[in-house]
Motif scaffolding. Structure first.
Motif, PDB file in Angstrom:
ATOM      1  N   PRO A 542      73.058  29.400  29.424  1.00  0.00           N
ATOM      2  CA  PRO A 542      72.739  28.655  30.251  1.00  0.00           C
ATOM      3  C   PRO A 542      71.503  27.629  29.901  1.00  0.00           C
ATOM      4  O   PRO A 542      70.475  27.278  30.677  1.00  0.00           O
ATOM      5  CB  PRO A 542      72.044  29.331  31.619  1.00  0.00           C
ATOM      6  CG  PRO A 542      71.673  30.744  30.793  1.00  0.00           C
ATOM      7  CD  PRO A 542      72.227  30.837  29.628  1.00  0.00           C
ATOM      8  N   ILE A 543      71.401  27.122  28.810  1.00  0.00           N
ATOM      9  CA  ILE A 543      70.602  26.263  28.225  1.00  0.00           C
ATOM     10  C   ILE A 543      71.069  24.917  27.578  1.00  0.00           C
ATOM     11  O   ILE A 543      72.459  25.095  27.435  1.00  0.00           O
ATOM     12  CB  ILE A 543      69.557  26.884  26.956  1.00  0.00           C
ATOM     13  CG1 ILE A 543      70.507  27.767  26.248  1.00  0.00           C
ATOM     14  CG2 ILE A 543      68.544  27.623  27.751  1.00  0.00           C
ATOM     15  CD1 ILE A 543      70.978  27.381  24.962  1.00  0.00           C
ATOM     16  N   THR A 544      70.413  23.912  27.127  1.00  0.00           N
ATOM     17  CA  THR A 544      71.324  22.889  26.615  1.00  0.00           C
ATOM     18  C   THR A 544      70.824  22.703  25.233  1.00  0.00           C
ATOM     19  O   THR A 544      71.494  22.484  24.510  1.00  0.00           O
ATOM     20  CB  THR A 544      70.738  21.533  27.384  1.00  0.00           C
ATOM     21  OG1 THR A 544      69.374  21.397  27.621  1.00  0.00           O
ATOM     22  CG2 THR A 544      71.543  21.595  28.596  1.00  0.00           C
ATOM     23  N   GLU A 545      69.499  22.805  24.770  1.00  0.00           N
ATOM     24  CA  GLU A 545      69.080  22.641  23.516  1.00  0.00           C
ATOM     25  C   GLU A 545      69.177  23.778  22.598  1.00  0.00           C
ATOM     26  O   GLU A 545      68.870  24.722  22.836  1.00  0.00           O
ATOM     27  CB  GLU A 545      67.373  22.212  23.532  1.00  0.00           C
ATOM     28  CG  GLU A 545      67.184  21.383  24.496  1.00  0.00           C
ATOM     29  CD  GLU A 545      66.445  20.049  24.135  1.00  0.00           C
ATOM     30  OE1 GLU A 545      65.602  20.175  23.336  1.00  0.00           O
ATOM     31  OE2 GLU A 545      66.700  19.106  24.729  1.00  0.00           O
ATOM     32  N   VAL A 546      69.853  23.568  21.516  1.00  0.00           N
ATOM     33  CA  VAL A 546      70.136  24.680  20.507  1.00  0.00           C
ATOM     34  C   VAL A 546      69.638  24.191  19.058  1.00  0.00           C
ATOM     35  O   VAL A 546      70.076  23.094  18.910  1.00  0.00           O
ATOM     36  CB  VAL A 546      71.762  25.326  20.667  1.00  0.00           C
ATOM     37  CG1 VAL A 546      71.694  25.888  21.929  1.00  0.00           C
ATOM     38  CG2 VAL A 546      72.525  24.114  20.625  1.00  0.00           C
ATOM     39  N   PHE A 547      69.721  25.150  18.151  1.00  0.00           N
ATOM     40  CA  PHE A 547      69.598  24.815  16.899  1.00  0.00           C
ATOM     41  C   PHE A 547      70.451  25.865  16.198  1.00  0.00           C
ATOM     42  O   PHE A 547      70.387  27.143  16.337  1.00  0.00           O
ATOM     43  CB  PHE A 547      68.186  24.959  16.495  1.00  0.00           C
ATOM     44  CG  PHE A 547      68.078  24.967  14.862  1.00  0.00           C
ATOM     45  CD1 PHE A 547      68.135  23.815  14.118  1.00  0.00           C
ATOM     46  CD2 PHE A 547      67.954  26.164  13.989  1.00  0.00           C
ATOM     47  CE1 PHE A 547      67.969  23.769  12.894  1.00  0.00           C
ATOM     48  CE2 PHE A 547      68.107  25.979  12.898  1.00  0.00           C
ATOM     49  CZ  PHE A 547      67.963  24.824  12.109  1.00  0.00           C
ATOM     50  N   CYS A 548      71.491  25.388  15.482  1.00  0.00           N
ATOM     51  CA  CYS A 548      72.568  26.344  14.888  1.00  0.00           C
ATOM     52  C   CYS A 548      72.500  26.364  13.343  1.00  0.00           C
ATOM     53  O   CYS A 548      72.499  24.920  12.780  1.00  0.00           O
ATOM     54  CB  CYS A 548      73.798  25.879  15.370  1.00  0.00           C
ATOM     55  SG  CYS A 548      73.918  25.629  17.191  1.00  0.00           S
ATOM     56  N   ARG A 549      72.489  27.367  12.779  1.00  0.00           N
ATOM     57  CA  ARG A 549      72.768  27.386  11.116  1.00  0.00           C
ATOM     58  C   ARG A 549      73.958  28.274  10.877  1.00  0.00           C
ATOM     59  O   ARG A 549      74.018  29.533  11.467  1.00  0.00           O
ATOM     60  CB  ARG A 549      71.210  27.879  10.662  1.00  0.00           C
ATOM     61  CG  ARG A 549      71.508  27.986   8.981  1.00  0.00           C
ATOM     62  CD  ARG A 549      70.063  28.398   8.563  1.00  0.00           C
ATOM     63  NE  ARG A 549      70.604  29.097   7.083  1.00  0.00           N
ATOM     64  CZ  ARG A 549      69.618  29.886   6.426  1.00  0.00           C
ATOM     65  NH1 ARG A 549      68.501  30.237   7.036  1.00  0.00           N
ATOM     66  NH2 ARG A 549      70.176  30.066   5.311  1.00  0.00           N
ATOM     67  N   ILE A 550      74.886  27.921   9.888  1.00  0.00           N
ATOM     68  CA  ILE A 550      75.865  28.651   9.615  1.00  0.00           C
ATOM     69  C   ILE A 550      75.247  29.682   8.593  1.00  0.00           C
ATOM     70  O   ILE A 550      74.829  29.100   7.521  1.00  0.00           O
ATOM     71  CB  ILE A 550      77.102  27.827   8.812  1.00  0.00           C
ATOM     72  CG1 ILE A 550      77.338  26.752   9.769  1.00  0.00           C
ATOM     73  CG2 ILE A 550      78.276  28.699   8.840  1.00  0.00           C
ATOM     74  CD1 ILE A 550      77.722  26.699  11.281  1.00  0.00           C
ATOM     75  N   HIS A 551      75.711  30.934   8.695  1.00  0.00           N
ATOM     76  CA  HIS A 551      75.186  31.815   7.511  1.00  0.00           C
ATOM     77  C   HIS A 551      76.651  32.214   6.794  1.00  0.00           C
ATOM     78  O   HIS A 551      77.396  32.926   7.514  1.00  0.00           O
ATOM     79  CB  HIS A 551      74.762  33.206   7.967  1.00  0.00           C
ATOM     80  CG  HIS A 551      73.443  32.858   8.517  1.00  0.00           C
ATOM     81  ND1 HIS A 551      72.054  32.860   7.745  1.00  0.00           N
ATOM     82  CD2 HIS A 551      72.788  32.071   9.876  1.00  0.00           C
ATOM     83  CE1 HIS A 551      71.022  32.628   8.530  1.00  0.00           C
ATOM     84  NE2 HIS A 551      71.571  31.956   9.671  1.00  0.00           N
TER      85      HIS A 551
END
Ligand SMILES: CCCCCCCCCCCCC/C=C/[C@@H](O)[C@H](COP(=O)(O)O)NC(=O)CCCCCCCCCCCCCCC
Ligand SMILES: Nc1ncnc2c1ncn2[C@@H]1O[C@H](COP(=O)(O)OP(=O)(O)O)[C@@H](O)[C@H]1O
Ligand SMILES: [Ca+2]
Length: 581
Positions: A542-551
């Motif tokens: 339930p949040i909007t801001e995300v930071f994603c990194r592919i491992h």
């Protein structure tokens, strides 16, 4: 190894066969009265499931006729499956009669030794979690009637836990003693698989002393393999790694100890715990569908179609800023029309790269991703505007609803993800986009859709005047936009680095445009809002801001990728061969 070789005459029913074991393969060829060879059946020993004394059957229940010159071989047989791209695996069974008891003992010993030598990664002990409420609530039955007999036949011992609450499997894997287990089996859907992956990845970092919340750290892969027995609603991880939704096929991949590496996306959120995703991380449409579907769980797998239709009718779009680091375009592209199949060369090359580049272990191991902390914007590309949906997936996301998936050319284990941006468009355009998932038509060949192969993604909501306007009205903008006709694009240079900002703006809402959407939203949504939620493998964030990194290749499954039907003819059916079905 020489000692495993064996050749002799054997009988199957009243037919005479010349049987040969040459280490890697076990073959038997029918020989007619004139000593001429007829058809041959060849089975790689790595696909022999079990070798038993006597004439044995395991289904509908185990029966053994203990004749002293007979033995039974169980092995993998492939069959085509209507409507899917993968191959079904079935249990083949052939009962052989030997001329002597001594020869029978020799065949059994040599075949068993050969299997041990040439199929060394088979599991001996498995921890099994069954979600009794997943999908059509058949998890327990599927496991006990179709899977357990195969594990028993293959000499695998299993410790079975039927879960009593959500997150029980995850907590068990994080806290309990796992010594002696070779792998974990998940009987359930993508949500259940997600629990297992959080447990295993978390456990591996605990044991290696790695802080998983630090986005710049190289995570440690788990040493335990995961097997998926599909018993959920979407079963996308199973479908995309095996090619069919079939408990027997999946159980046989576990039994033979297959190994398929899998990329994992780490989803960092400022004020909430880290999450991982392997299938769909989606904002906008897929977030709304999931949020809506939770209210209709009683419908089972149909809840997604129902909620999908309701959310489609709500006709929403959301403002967002998407930033991403593109992957090396020389290696592959999401629009190159290739498919990641068993033995994929793009993934194999990535394995070499990942092995060469990944530091041994430890929290101090910083890769060239150290700028993920946000102190540098060099490689980042930035786009801003209104979106129907923003999706990030590490794999194709093929599933029965969409047999080629959200991104048909995505790779399971290349260390990248595909970012799909669906800009705001008219309802018919968006329906066309959705509908193309059901066939081989290219869903990216639409003017309001973009796809990028990426290593990392950031998403945030703009705090512009436009955004304030949405908040005042309490409604998102309606779908009428300029996305199909044009957009503003600005490019600026900071130092020598190119920094792109693309903007596609939706028009401000007029009362006329607002009415039909608001009316529908009143019907189907408990609240309408300027922001959506994230769908993280079926879990709502339930949040909007995300930071994603592919491992890259952080997990290993008991699977081998989708087998190319053209390379595997189905075995010739034989009267002494039976299937489990
Ligand atoms: C008009 C037909 C449109 C068909 C569109 C199909 C798109 C399917 C893409 C599916 C990607 C699936 C990615 C997997 C996600 C799972 O991790 C996750 C969890 O699964 P679990 O419950 O088994 O634990 N599953 C999901 O989030 C479900 C997403 C499914 C979305 C289906 C949407 C159906 C939309 C139907 C729209 C119909 C519009 C009709 C208008 C008249
Ligand atoms: N015993 C249980 N009771 C309630 N929820 C559970 C239980 N075991 C697992 N879960 C949760 O149920 C959710 C859905 O499970 P899943 O097996 O993916 O089914 P589906 O595909 O139908 O959504 C998962 O997020 C999992 O955490
Ligand atoms: Ca990938």
């Amino acid at each position: 190894m020489e000692t495993e070789k064996l050749e002799s005459t054997l009988w199957v029913g009243n037919k005479r066969y010349r049987a040969v074991l040459n280490g890697w393969h076990f073959k038997w060829t029918e020989v007619d009265k004139n000593n001429r060879d007829k058809n041959t059946i060849s089975v790689p020993v790595s696909e022999v499931v079990g070798v038993e004394e006597g004439r044995v059957e395991i289904l509908p229940q185990k029966s053994v006729e203990d004749t002293d010159k007979d033995f039974t071989v169980f092995y993998v047989k492939r069959c085509r499956s209507g409507g899917t791209y993968g191959l079904l695996w079935r249990l083949g069974r052939t009962q052989f009669s030997c001329p002597s008891r001594v020869l029978k003992d020799q065949w059994i010993t040599n075949l068993r030794t050969s299997v041990k030598t040439h199929s060394p990664r088979r599991p001996h002990r498995l921890l099994v979690f069954i979600n009794p409420f997943g999908g059509k609530k058949k998890g327990r039955k599927i496991y006990h009637s179709l899977v357990a007999p195969l594990f028993e036949l293959a000499g695998i011992s299993s410790h079975v836990i039927v879960t009593e609450r959500a997150n029980q499997a995850r907590d068990h894997l994080l806290k309990k003693d796992l010594i002696g287990f070779d792998g974990v089996v998940c009987v359930g859907g993508d949500g259940m698989f997600s629990e297992i992956l959080h447990g295993l990845i978390g456990r591996a970092q605990q044991e290696a002393g790695i802080c998983e919340n630090d986005p710049s750290v190289t995570l440690q892969p788990s040493s335990l393999h995961i097997g998926i027995i599909p018993a959920g609603s979407t079963d996308c991880v199973c479908y995309a790694t095996v090619g069919v939704i079939d408990p027997v096929t999946s159980a046989l991949h576990i039994v033979v100890g297959d190994s398929q590496p899998l990329d994992v996306c780490a989803v960092h959120q400022a004020s909430a715990p880290l999450r991982y995703s392997v299938s769909l991380l989606g904002y906008g449409f897929y977030g709304d569908v999931l949020a809506e579907s939770e209210k209709h769980r009683w419908m089972g797998p149909l809840r997604y179609d129902f909620s999908g239709t309701m959310v489609y009718l709500c006709n929403r779009s959301y403002a967002g800023i998407v930033q991403y680091i593109p992957a090396d375009p020389v290696l592959s592209s999401p629009r190159d029309r290739t498919r990641c199949l068993s033995g994929c060369s793009v993934c194999s090359r990535s394995t070499e790269r990942l092995i060469h580049h990944s530091p041994d272990s430890g929290s101090s191991s910083r890769s060239h991703y150290s700028h993920f902390n946000g102190d540098s914007a060099d490689e980042w590309v930035s786009v801003e505007g209104r979106f129907r949906c923003v999706s990030l997936t590490c794999m194709s996301c093929a599933c029965p609803r969409s047999p080629l998936g959200l991104s048909p050319s995505a790779h399971l284990a290349d260390g990248t993800g595909d970012l799909i941006l669906v800009w705001d468009t008219n309802p018919l355009g968006f329906l066309k986009y959705l509908y193309r998932h059901t066939s081989a038509q290219d869903q990216f060949d639409l003017p309001f859709v973009e796809v990028h192969r990426v290593k990392a993604v950031r998403f945030s909501v703009p705090s512009s005047k436009e955004e304030e306007d949405y908040e005042e009205t309490g409604e998102p903008s309606s779908a009428i936009s300029e996305a199909e006709t044009g957009y503003v694009e600005s490019a600026s240079r900071s130092g020598s680095q190119m920094h792109l900002t693309e903007k596609r703006s939706g028009r401000e809402m007029t009362d006329k445009q607002k009415t039909p959407d608001s009316f529908l939203c009143g019907l189907c949504c408990s609240k309408s809002s300027a922001v959506s939620v994230w769908n993280c493998d079926g879990e709502i964030l339930p949040i909007t801001e995300v930071f994603c990194r592919i491992h890259g290749q952080l997990l290993h499954l008991y699977a081998r990728g989708i087998e190319d039907q053209a390379l595997h003819g189905c075995s010739v059916e034989n009267e002494a061969t039976s299937y489990i079905n």
